[in-house]
Write an enzyme that holds these catalytic residues in place. Structure first.
Site, short mmCIF file in Angstrom:
data_model
loop_
_atom_site.label_atom_id
_atom_site.label_comp_id
_atom_site.label_asym_id
_atom_site.label_seq_id
_atom_site.Cartn_x
_atom_site.Cartn_y
_atom_site.Cartn_z
N ASP A 336 0.33 -65.28 -8.21
CA ASP A 336 0.05 -64.88 -6.82
C ASP A 336 0.09 -66.11 -5.91
O ASP A 336 -0.73 -67.01 -6.04
CB ASP A 336 -1.31 -64.20 -6.74
N GLU A 539 -7.06 -60.10 3.30
CA GLU A 539 -7.52 -61.12 2.36
C GLU A 539 -8.80 -61.81 2.85
O GLU A 539 -9.65 -61.17 3.45
CB GLU A 539 -6.38 -62.11 2.07
C1 BGC Z 1 1.84 -64.50 3.68
C2 BGC Z 1 1.22 -63.42 2.87
C3 BGC Z 1 0.46 -64.01 1.78
C4 BGC Z 1 -0.49 -65.06 2.28
C5 BGC Z 1 -1.07 -65.73 1.10
C6 BGC Z 1 0.80 -65.46 4.18
O1 BGC Z 1 1.37 -66.49 4.92
O2 BGC Z 1 2.54 -63.96 4.74
O3 BGC Z 1 2.14 -62.56 2.29
O4 BGC Z 1 -0.25 -63.05 1.11
O5 BGC Z 1 0.11 -66.01 3.11
O6 BGC Z 1 -2.05 -66.57 1.36
C1 BGC Z 2 -1.85 -61.64 -2.17
C2 BGC Z 2 -1.05 -60.68 -2.99
C3 BGC Z 2 0.30 -60.47 -2.38
C4 BGC Z 2 0.98 -61.80 -2.20
C5 BGC Z 2 2.33 -61.71 -1.56
C6 BGC Z 2 -1.10 -62.89 -1.87
O1 BGC Z 2 -1.80 -63.69 -0.97
O2 BGC Z 2 -3.04 -61.95 -2.85
O3 BGC Z 2 -1.73 -59.46 -3.12
O4 BGC Z 2 1.06 -59.63 -3.20
O5 BGC Z 2 0.18 -62.64 -1.39
O6 BGC Z 2 2.26 -61.38 -0.24
#
Ligand code: BGC
Ligand code: BGC
Length: 863
Positions: A336, A539
Site C-alpha cells: 500500500d 484516510e
Molecule cells: C493519493 C491517494 C493515496 C494517498 C496515499 C494520495 O496522494 O492520491 O490515492 O491513497 O496519497 O497516502
Molecule cells: C490507501 C489504499 C489505496 C491506495 C491507492 C492508500 O493510501 O490506503 O486503500 O488503495 O492508497 O490509492
C-alpha cells in the site's frame, strides 16, 4: 438506556466460523519486543487460532505450465519489473516497455494526463497505450500484459460521471448481500469501460474505534456482516468462481484490503498499531477474508498498520505463514502506497525485507526507478532469495493468466454510455433507500406528505460533494464543484422531484430562512428537512480525537434550534462517515435519519421520506445500524462483545414506519464525562490539527494564514513556511521554516476559547516531538494565549539549542510554567505557538496536553 431491535436478516452477530467472538476478548499484555516478525514467529505465533482453508481454486496444470514457460524465458530484470507498481502521474508507456513493469495504479484523484475531465474513452486510450507497451517485444523480451489497479471503492469514483454508490458503511445498514453483489457487478462494468482490470476493493476492515478516518470504508463493526459482504462483493466484481464469466471480460480482479487489523489500531489512528491478541486478530479482524478468500479473491493489499509494533509490510508470519499457507491464498499481495518504507531497515527505494516477508508487488508511486534498481541488485546478490522472487512473479502471472489479460478480451472497453447509465443509477438509488436508518420519529412525523410546504435547509441539502464523502473525484473528496457530478442528483433535488406535481412545494435555504412569500400559497413551512453532517475526508485526514459532532462550532445545532423555536417540526438527515455523538442535535430534532454517505443518487432519500400523493408509503425504512451508536462522548470503542455495552442505539437498531420512537428528547448533553472519570490526552496536532484547533501562521503586518493543505507560507517573501513531512507515517509532521525577515509565530488556534483548566489541575504537560534542523540564534518562545489580552511566553531558545540537530526528540513542558507567565487555562485560544525572532528551521509532530505528565516533563515549574 439503550434501544435494540432484533435483526431480522438472518445475519447473526457471531457466526460459527467466528466462534468465540461473543466472549469479551482479553487485552494483550504480552507485547513482543521490537525485534520484528522473527520474534512474533518464534514466540507469539499460534497458527491454530486461524482456520485451515483450502485454496479457493484448484491448481490448474495448464495455467501453471503456461507460467513455467513464461518464467523460463524471463530475465531477472523482467521478473523484478513485475514487482513494481508506479502511479500513472510518474510513469509512461515507454517506461513500462523499458523496465518491463508489471503494474500501474492511479491514486485517488489522479487521472489520465492529469485531466479531471478525462472521458471514459481517454481513460481507455491510456490503458491501451500501457497495455501495448507491456506487450511490445520489439527490443526482445517476453510479452506480459500490464495490470492497472484503481480505487473503485464506491463505484468508479475517480471518473467523472460514474455512478457513485453509498460508501460501505451505508451499505452495511442494508444487510443485503445480494445488493452488494449487484453493486460489484455494476462497478466492474463501469471500470471495464475504462480499460482498467483491477480494483482495490473491497475494504474488509472491522472497525473497533469509530474515530478512525476510514470507518466509512468499513461495512460494519460486526464481523459477520463484513464476512458476508466481502464474499458478495468479490463475487460481484470477479464473477462466481467456476462459472463461465469468472474473471471474464466484464469482470475485474478484486482486492481484499488491508491485511490485517487496519480497523483495530489504538485510538483509531490510521496506519497505527493494532495490539489485540492473535485470537482476536483471527476472529474479528480477519472475518472478511473468510468471505473473500473462498470466493476466490485474487489480490490482497498489505496494510499500513502494525501488529504489536511490527509493520504488516514486513510481517513474514502474517503475510506468508498465515495468509498464504494457512489460509491457502495463491494470488498476490500488493503493498500500500510506499507502505514498505516503514519496515525497519527499509527506505522507499530499498526494501528486500518486504519481499522476503511475502509482499509480491510494491505500490511505489513515484520513487519506482530507484526501487527497481535496488530490488534488482538485491535479487542478483541473493539478498532477495531466488525462490521468493520466483514465487512472487508466479503469483502475479497466475492472476494475469486467470484474468485473461493475455487474451486482452475487453468487450466493454470504450463503451462510455455504460458509465453512469440509468440501470446503475437505479441500483445506487435502491442502495440509498436501503441504507437509511431511522433513529427517532416523534409523533410519527415521518413519512411526510408531498402535498406539504417543505423547507429544506442545511449545507448538505444541495451538496453532492458532502453527500458523497472522500474518494470522490479527488482523494479527500474536497475541491469539487457541481460540474464534477454530471448526471447526479442532490438530496434536495430528489425532494423537489417528490413533491412536484403532488401539490406541495420544496424551498431550499441553507440557513433555514423563509419569508412571507417563500411558498406560493403564502403559508409557513409545514416541516423543515435539515441535511447536515461531516465534510468529506479520507484516510488519516479524517481521524478524530473526539466523537463529538462539530466540537468547534455547533452551527448546525443552532440551525435546528432556530427552526424549532419558530414552531416548525424538524427532520434531521445526518450525513456522516461514522456514528458520532449527536445528543444535542438529536434533542433538537423531531425525527432523525442516519443517511451515511449516500453518493450520487440523492433521490433515494426522498423515496423513503415521502409518501405518494395519496399518503401511501412508497418505501419502508429497512436499514439497521451497522455500528453501535454512542450515548456518551467517550464511547469511541463500542461493540456488543464488551461487557459494558451501553450504546444509545444497539447494533442492528432501526425504526420502521408506525413503530413508536423511544429515544428521549432529553439525552445527556454533557460531553465531558469519561468512562472512568479520567481525562484523555488533549490532541492539538496529531498527524494533523485536531478540531477545534487550526494551524495558523501570524506575523506583524501580514494577514494570518490558516494552513489547510500540505504547504502554506506567509508574506510575498514567504518569510514563514509550514509544510507536511513524514516522521513515522505519511504527512504526520510539520516542518516550519522562518527566514527571520520579521518575527512571527506558528500556532494552534481555536475560534472559540476552550476551557482546559482540568488539564492544569491534573498536572498535565504540553508534549511534542521536535526536530531542530538549524539552531536558533535569536529568541524563540513557546506561547499559550487566552484571548487578546492574555498571553504567556516561555523562552525556549536554550532548550532548542541543547537538542541534537537533525534528530527527532521528545520535549515536554509543565503547563504550570505558562501559568507563571500569566496563562488562564479556562479560556485557551491558542494551545501552543512557537514564536521566533530570527531564522529557524525545525519540525514538530504529536502536539498534545498529557494529564499527569508534568512530573516527568523536561521543563518544570514549581508554581
Ligand atoms: C493519493 C491517494 C493515496 C494517498 C496515499 C494520495 O496522494 O492520491 O490515492 O491513497 O496519497 O497516502
Ligand atoms: C490507501 C489504499 C489505496 C491506495 C491507492 C492508500 O493510501 O490506503 O486503500 O488503495 O492508497 O490509492
Amino acid at each position: 438506556m439503550s434501544f435494540s431491535r432484533q435483526m431480522g436478516t438472518g445475519l447473526l452477530l457471531c457466526s460459527a466460523i467466528l466462534a468465540g467472538c461473543g466472549e469479551r476478548a482479553a487485552t494483550s499484555d504480552a507485547k513482543p519486543d521490537a525485534s520484528g516478525a522473527a520474534q512474533v514467529e518464534a514466540a507469539g505465533g499460534d497458527i491454530s487460532v486461524w482456520p485451515k482453508l483450502e485454496p479457493a481454486l484448484p491448481k490448474d496444470p495448464a495455467v501453471e505450465a503456461r507460467i513455467d514457460e513464461l518464467m523460463a524465458q524471463m530475465s531477472l530484470e523482467e521478473k523484478v519489473g513485475q514487482l513494481i507498481q508506479p502511479e500513472i502521474k510518474y510513469v509512461t508507456p515507454e517506461d513500462v516497455k523499458k523496465y518491463h513493469l508489471g503494474s500501474i495504479l492511479n491514486g485517488g484523484g489522479s487521472y489520465p494526463h492529469n485531466n479531471k475531465l478525462a472521458s471514459p474513452q481517454e481513460w481507455h486510450a491510456l490503458s491501451e497505450a500501457f497495455y501495448e507497451a507491456s506487450m511490445d517485444t520489439s527490443d526482445g523480451g517476453t510479452a506480459i500484459p500490464i495490470i492497472w489497479g484503481s480505487d473503485a471503492v464506491h463505484g468508479h469514483n475517480n471518473v467523472m460521471g460514474a455512478t457513485l454508490f453509498p460508501h460501505n458503511i451505508g451499505l452495511g445498514a442494508a444487510r443485503d448481500p445480494d445488493l452488494i453483489r449487484r453493486i460489484g457487478e455494476a462497478t466492474a462494468r463501469e471500470v471495464a469501460v475504462t480499460g482498467i482490470d483491477w480494483t482495490f476493493s473491497p475494504t474488509v476492515a472491522v472497525v473497533r474505534d469509530d474515530r478512525w478516518g476510514r470507518t466509512y470504508e468499513s461495512y460494519s463493526e460486526d464481523p459477520a456482516v463484513v464476512k458476508a459482504y466481502a464474499e458478495a462483493m468479490v463475487k460481484g466484481t470477479q464473477g462466481e468462481k467456476g462459472s463461465e464469466n469468472f474473471l471474464g471480460g466484464e469482470k475485474l480482479v478484486a482486492t481484499a484490503k488491508h491485511w490485517i487489523g487496519d480497523g483495530g489500531t489504538q485510538r483509531g489512528i490510521d496506519r497505527g498499531d493494532n495490539q489485540v491478541p492473535e485470537k482476536e486478530l483471527a476472529e474479528v479482524h480477519a472475518a472478511g477474508y473468510y468471505g473473500a478468500l473462498p470466493a476466490g479473491v485474487q489480490a490482497v493489499m498489505a496494510s499500513f498498520n502494525s501488529w504489536n509494533g511490527d509493520r504488516l509490510h514486513g510481517h513474514k508470519y502474517l503475510l506468508t505463514d498465515v495468509l498464504k499457507e494457512r489460509l491457502g491464498f495463491d494470488g498476490f499481495v500488493v503493498g500500500d502506497w510506499n507502505g514498505h518504507k516503514f519496515v525497519p531497515g527499509c527506505t522507499v527505494d530499498s526494501c528486500a525485507a518486504a519481499i522476503n516477508a511475502g509482499l509480491d508487488m510494491f505500490m511505489v508511486p513515484s520513487d519506482w526507478k530507484e526501487l527497481y534498481k535496488n530490488t534488482l541488485a538485491q535479487a542478483q546478490s541473493g539478498e532477495i532469495r531466488a525462490e521468493r522472487l520466483d514465487d512472487a512473479v508466479r503469483r502475479i502471472l497466475r492472476v494475469k493468466v486467470r484474468a485473461g489479460l493475455f487474451e486482452h478480451d475487453r468487450p466493454l472497453a470504450g463503451k462510455k454510455d455504460i458509465v453512469g447509465n440509468d440501470e446503475h443509477r437505479a441500483l445506487a438509488r435502491e442502495a440509498v433507500r436501503k441504507s437509511l436508518v431511522l433513529l427517532k420519529n416523534n409523533d410519527q412525523l415521518l413519512p411526510l406528505k408531498p402535498t406539504q410546504n417543505i423547507l429544506v435547509a442545511g449545507d448538505g441539502a444541495d451538496n453532492l460533494a458532502k453527500q458523497s464523502g472522500g474518494w470522490t473525484i479527488t482523494w479527500q473528496g474536497t475541491g469539487t464543484t457541481r460540474e464534477d457530478f454530471p448526471g447526479a442528483t442532490s438530496i434536495f433535488e430528489g425532494i423537489e422531484e417528490a413533491v412536484k406535481g403532488a401539490g406541495g412545494e420544496a424551498v431550499l435555504s441553507e440557513q433555514g430562512e423563509f419569508a412571507a412569500d417563500s411558498f406560493a400559497n403564502g403559508e409557513k413551512p409545514d416541516v423543515a428537512i435539515v441535511v447536515f453532517g461531516e465534510n468529506p475526508y479520507a484516510e488519516w485526514h479524517g481521524d478524530l480525537s473526539s466523537l463529538e459532532y462539530q466540537v468547534a462550532t455547533k452551527a448546525d445545532l443552532a440551525l435546528l434550534k432556530k427552526l424549532k423555536s419558530q414552531g416548525i417540526p424538524v427532520v434531521s438527515v445526518f450525513l456522516s462517515g461514522r456514528v458520532l455523538w449527536v445528543n444535542k442535535e438529536m434533542n433538537a430534532s423531531d425525527a432523525f435519519v442516519a443517511a451515511w454517505l449516500p453518493g450520487s443518487e440523492g433521490a433515494g432519500v426522498a423515496d423513503v421520506l415521502f409518501t405518494d400523493a395519496e399518503g401511501n408509503v412508497r418505501h419502508e425504512f429497512t436499514g439497521t445500524l451497522p455500528f453501535s451508536w454512542p450515548e456518551q462522548v467517550h464511547q469511541a470503542v463500542l461493540n456488543p462483545y464488551h461487557q459494558d455495552y451501553e450504546p444509545l442505539f444497539e447494533l442492528g437498531y432501526g425504526l420502521q414506519y408506525g413503530e413508536e420512537s423511544l429515544v428521549s428528547n432529553e439525552l445527556t448533553e454533557d460531553g465531558q464525562t469519561y468512562a472512568d472519570g479520567a481525562l484523555e490526552d488533549a490532541w492539538m496536532l496529531v498527524s494533523r490539527p485536531r478540531s477545534p484547533w487550526q494551524l495558523q501562521i501570524t506575523e506583524a503586518g501580514q494577514a494570518p494564514v490558516t494552513v489547510a493543505g500540505n504547504r502554506a507560507a506567509s508574506g510575498d517573501d514567504e518569510n514563514i513556511t509550514v509544510a507536511s513531512i513524514d516522521m513515522e507515517s505519511q504527512e504526520d509532521a510539520r516542518r516550519i521554516q522562518w527566514k527571520g525577515l520579521r518575527p512571527g509565530s506558528v500556532m494552534l488556534a481555536a475560534e472559540q476559547p476552550q476551557d482546559l483548566s482540568r488539564y492544569l489541575k491534573e498536572g498535565a504537560a504540553l508534549t511534542l516531538d521536535i526536530r531542530v534542523d538549524s539552531k536558533p540564534e535569536q529568541p524563540v518562545n513557546a506561547v499559550i494565549a487566552c484571548g487578546e489580552d492574555c498571553t504567556a511566553e516561555l523562552p525556549l531558545q536554550n532548550a532548542l539549542q541543547a537538542l541534537q540537530p537533525g534528530e527527532w526528540q521528545k520535549l515536554s513542558i509543565d503547563l504550570q510554567c505558562f501559568v507563571d507567565k500569566g496563562a488562564d487555562f479556562s479560556r485557551v485560544s491558542n494551545a501552543m505557538a512557537l514564536r521566533s525572532e530570527g531564522a529557524l528551521d525545525l519540525a514538530v509532530a504529536n502536539i498534545k496536553y498529557v494529564p499527569k505528565a508534568a512530573e516527568d516533563a523536561e521543563i518544570r515549574c514549581q508554581g
